[in-house]
Design a protein around this motif. Structure first.
Motif, PDB file in Angstrom:
ATOM      1  N   UNK A  13       0.840  -1.204   0.000  1.00  0.00           N
ATOM      2  CA  UNK A  13       0.000   0.000   0.000  1.00  0.00           C
ATOM      3  C   UNK A  13       0.870   1.247   0.000  1.00  0.00           C
ATOM      4  N   UNK A  14       1.882   1.276   0.832  1.00  0.00           N
ATOM      5  CA  UNK A  14       2.748   2.465   0.917  1.00  0.00           C
ATOM      6  C   UNK A  14       3.477   2.736  -0.396  1.00  0.00           C
ATOM      7  N   UNK A  15       3.901   1.693  -1.067  1.00  0.00           N
ATOM      8  CA  UNK A  15       4.623   1.876  -2.327  1.00  0.00           C
ATOM      9  C   UNK A  15       3.668   2.244  -3.462  1.00  0.00           C
ATOM     10  N   UNK A  16       2.460   1.685  -3.450  1.00  0.00           N
ATOM     11  CA  UNK A  16       1.518   1.901  -4.547  1.00  0.00           C
ATOM     12  C   UNK A  16       0.385   2.862  -4.166  1.00  0.00           C
ATOM     13  N   UNK A  17       0.613   3.697  -3.173  1.00  0.00           N
ATOM     14  CA  UNK A  17      -0.430   4.573  -2.645  1.00  0.00           C
ATOM     15  C   UNK A  17      -0.987   5.525  -3.693  1.00  0.00           C
ATOM     16  N   UNK A  18      -0.217   5.849  -4.697  1.00  0.00           N
ATOM     17  CA  UNK A  18      -0.687   6.798  -5.712  1.00  0.00           C
ATOM     18  C   UNK A  18      -1.605   6.154  -6.750  1.00  0.00           C
ATOM     19  N   UNK A  19      -1.746   4.852  -6.709  1.00  0.00           N
ATOM     20  CA  UNK A  19      -2.624   4.174  -7.681  1.00  0.00           C
ATOM     21  C   UNK A  19      -4.082   4.382  -7.305  1.00  0.00           C
ATOM     22  N   UNK A  20      -4.843   4.925  -8.227  1.00  0.00           N
ATOM     23  CA  UNK A  20      -6.264   5.148  -7.981  1.00  0.00           C
ATOM     24  C   UNK A  20      -7.027   3.831  -7.888  1.00  0.00           C
ATOM     25  N   UNK A  21      -6.518   2.791  -8.532  1.00  0.00           N
ATOM     26  CA  UNK A  21      -7.225   1.508  -8.546  1.00  0.00           C
ATOM     27  C   UNK A  21      -6.805   0.581  -7.402  1.00  0.00           C
ATOM     28  N   UNK A  22      -6.079   1.095  -6.419  1.00  0.00           N
ATOM     29  CA  UNK A  22      -5.702   0.310  -5.259  1.00  0.00           C
ATOM     30  C   UNK A  22      -6.972  -0.039  -4.476  1.00  0.00           C
ATOM     31  N   UNK A  23      -7.238  -1.324  -4.321  1.00  0.00           N
ATOM     32  CA  UNK A  23      -8.478  -1.742  -3.659  1.00  0.00           C
ATOM     33  C   UNK A  23      -8.239  -3.015  -2.862  1.00  0.00           C
ATOM     34  N   UNK A  24      -9.165  -3.287  -1.951  1.00  0.00           N
ATOM     35  CA  UNK A  24      -9.098  -4.507  -1.146  1.00  0.00           C
ATOM     36  C   UNK A  24      -9.153  -5.730  -2.063  1.00  0.00           C
ATOM     37  N   UNK A  25     -10.025  -5.694  -3.044  1.00  0.00           N
ATOM     38  CA  UNK A  25     -10.165  -6.840  -3.952  1.00  0.00           C
ATOM     39  C   UNK A  25      -8.858  -7.113  -4.700  1.00  0.00           C
ATOM     40  N   UNK A  26      -8.197  -6.079  -5.190  1.00  0.00           N
ATOM     41  CA  UNK A  26      -6.935  -6.283  -5.919  1.00  0.00           C
ATOM     42  C   UNK A  26      -5.823  -6.745  -4.992  1.00  0.00           C
ATOM     43  N   UNK A  27      -5.788  -6.213  -3.785  1.00  0.00           N
ATOM     44  CA  UNK A  27      -4.784  -6.671  -2.826  1.00  0.00           C
ATOM     45  C   UNK A  27      -5.025  -8.136  -2.463  1.00  0.00           C
ATOM     46  N   UNK A  28      -6.275  -8.511  -2.230  1.00  0.00           N
ATOM     47  CA  UNK A  28      -6.603  -9.899  -1.887  1.00  0.00           C
ATOM     48  C   UNK A  28      -6.216 -10.841  -3.022  1.00  0.00           C
ATOM     49  N   UNK A  29      -6.507 -10.455  -4.250  1.00  0.00           N
ATOM     50  CA  UNK A  29      -6.148 -11.298  -5.399  1.00  0.00           C
ATOM     51  C   UNK A  29      -4.637 -11.483  -5.472  1.00  0.00           C
TER      52      UNK A  29
END
Length: 163
Positions: A53-69
């Motif tokens: 999250x800290x490294x990719x914080x600027x991504x607008x598409x950062x989501x729980x679903x994408x992290x879980x996948x």
């Protein structure tokens, strides 16, 4: 997705340069956090999620679903584990990290409010302003003005009394 098309052509290059600078500042801030300390108090799964999250914080598409996948688990499982270890929902933690970064970037006058919002992963300046105001009690512009008015603790500290 770039919002550069909303600007007059004469300002697009200057805007792009500012946006890149804000993104690099956000990436460096993400790397300079206390992620190593977090790893000692959390499981490897949660520590790795925090780092990503800290490294990719600027991504607008950062989501729980994408992290879980990414971690081959369900969003519900990841959310439960994250809340159990941090006391915050994953979405709340992402928002907190984005706002902490925004506060840091607002200290630098070379980044306008829109650039700060985009660099922190917000989809539009109006959404950034809305979330920032809801959590901080001030708009980003008022926050920035308040930062300028704070006394410099080093330059305005009283002189030490000789012994």
């Amino acid at each position: 997705a770039s919002n550069q098309h909303l600007l007059p052509k004469a300002l697009q290059k200057e805007f792009s340069t500012g946006l890149v600078a804000a993104f690099l500042a956000s990436a460096l801030a993400g790397l300079n956090t206390q992620a190593a300390m977090d790893q000692t108090t959390t499981t490897p799964l949660v520590a790795e999620v925090e780092k990503i999250i800290r490294v990719e914080i600027s991504r607008q598409d950062l989501s729980v679903a994408k992290l879980a996948a990414r971690f081959a688990c369900s969003p519900d499982h990841l959310t439960r584990r994250f809340r159990a270890e941090t006391g915050l929902s994953l979405n709340a933690w992402i928002t907190r990290e984005r706002l902490d970064l925004a506060c840091h970037l607002l200290e630098r006058p070379e980044h306008n409010i829109a650039e700060v919002g985009w660099a922190c992963g917000f989809s539009s300046p109006s959404y950034f302003i809305s979330v920032f105001t809801r959590h901080k009690g001030f708009t980003p512009l008022v926050w920035r003005k308040k930062l300028k008015n704070l006394p410099n603790p080093i330059s305005e500290a009283p002189s030490p009394t000789p012994l």
